[in-house]
Design a protein around this motif. Structure first.
Motif, PDB file in Angstrom:
ATOM      1  N   UNK A 198       7.923  18.575   4.960  1.00 31.23           N
ATOM      2  CA  UNK A 198       8.212  18.375   3.535  1.00 31.23           C
ATOM      3  C   UNK A 198       7.038  18.772   2.645  1.00 31.23           C
ATOM      4  N   UNK A 199       7.344  18.964   1.355  1.00 27.58           N
ATOM      5  CA  UNK A 199       6.306  19.280   0.376  1.00 27.58           C
ATOM      6  C   UNK A 199       5.386  18.081   0.132  1.00 27.58           C
ATOM      7  N   UNK A 235       0.870  -1.168   0.000  1.00 25.36           N
ATOM      8  CA  UNK A 235       0.000   0.000   0.000  1.00 25.36           C
ATOM      9  C   UNK A 235       0.913   1.225   0.000  1.00 25.36           C
ATOM     10  N   UNK A 236       0.727   2.115  -0.982  1.00 26.59           N
ATOM     11  CA  UNK A 236       1.549   3.323  -1.081  1.00 26.59           C
ATOM     12  C   UNK A 236       0.644   4.543  -1.161  1.00 26.59           C
ATOM     13  N   UNK A 237       0.974   5.539  -0.355  1.00 20.92           N
ATOM     14  CA  UNK A 237       0.240   6.804  -0.350  1.00 20.92           C
ATOM     15  C   UNK A 237       1.230   7.929  -0.612  1.00 20.92           C
ATOM     16  N   UNK A 238       0.910   8.788  -1.575  1.00 19.53           N
ATOM     17  CA  UNK A 238       1.673  10.007  -1.854  1.00 19.53           C
ATOM     18  C   UNK A 238       0.745  11.175  -1.569  1.00 19.53           C
ATOM     19  N   UNK A 239       1.145  12.044  -0.649  1.00 18.25           N
ATOM     20  CA  UNK A 239       0.285  13.148  -0.221  1.00 18.25           C
ATOM     21  C   UNK A 239       0.997  14.480  -0.457  1.00 18.25           C
ATOM     22  N   UNK A 240       0.344  15.408  -1.152  1.00 18.13           N
ATOM     23  CA  UNK A 240       0.898  16.745  -1.417  1.00 18.13           C
ATOM     24  C   UNK A 240       0.694  17.617  -0.189  1.00 18.13           C
ATOM     25  N   UNK A 241       1.552  17.425   0.802  1.00 19.33           N
ATOM     26  CA  UNK A 241       1.373  18.078   2.096  1.00 19.33           C
ATOM     27  C   UNK A 241       1.516  19.597   2.023  1.00 19.33           C
ATOM     28  N   UNK A 242       2.453  20.078   1.233  1.00 24.88           N
ATOM     29  CA  UNK A 242       2.683  21.520   1.148  1.00 24.88           C
ATOM     30  C   UNK A 242       1.437  22.260   0.660  1.00 24.88           C
TER      31      UNK A 242
END
Length: 103
Positions: free
Chosen positions: A69-70, A47-54
């Motif tokens: 982080x961004x 399971x992979x999650x990429x989140x645009x936190x910035x």
């Protein structure tokens, strides 16, 4: 996965889109494959999650974005074995978390 993300108002759609309050905030994937170096009966679920936190901070506190982080990337892998007389069971898991801030 959505149970864990739900407390942040984030959900993973069947199309691999991570959303928060109806806005696209990243990607999410679930992959099942034979584990490297294992018998065909042993599967690994990733399971992979990429989140645009910035762009979509979960903590709307002024200045916090300067130290975080961004993008956040989180991957969890569970090794699953099917018992000959029963259901699948997880027998091990690894987790990798990375954070990236472009130069």
């Amino acid at each position: 996965m959505n149970d864990a993300l739900g407390s942040y108002g984030v959900s993973c759609g069947s199309n691999g889109t991570l959303t928060r309050k109806g806005t696209n905030v990243g990607t999410c994937t679930v992959a099942v494959a034979t584990c490297t170096g294992e018998a065909a009966s042993v599967r690994c679920v990733s399971v992979t999650i990429n989140y645009a936190y910035d762009d979509h901070p979960l903590l709307p506190v002024p200045g916090v974005g300067l130290i975080l982080p961004d993008r956040l990337r989180y991957t969890a892998v569970a090794r699953v074995v099917r018992c000959s007389a029963g259901p699948h069971r997880a027998v091990g898991a690894t987790v990798a978390t990375t954070a990236a801030r472009p130069p």
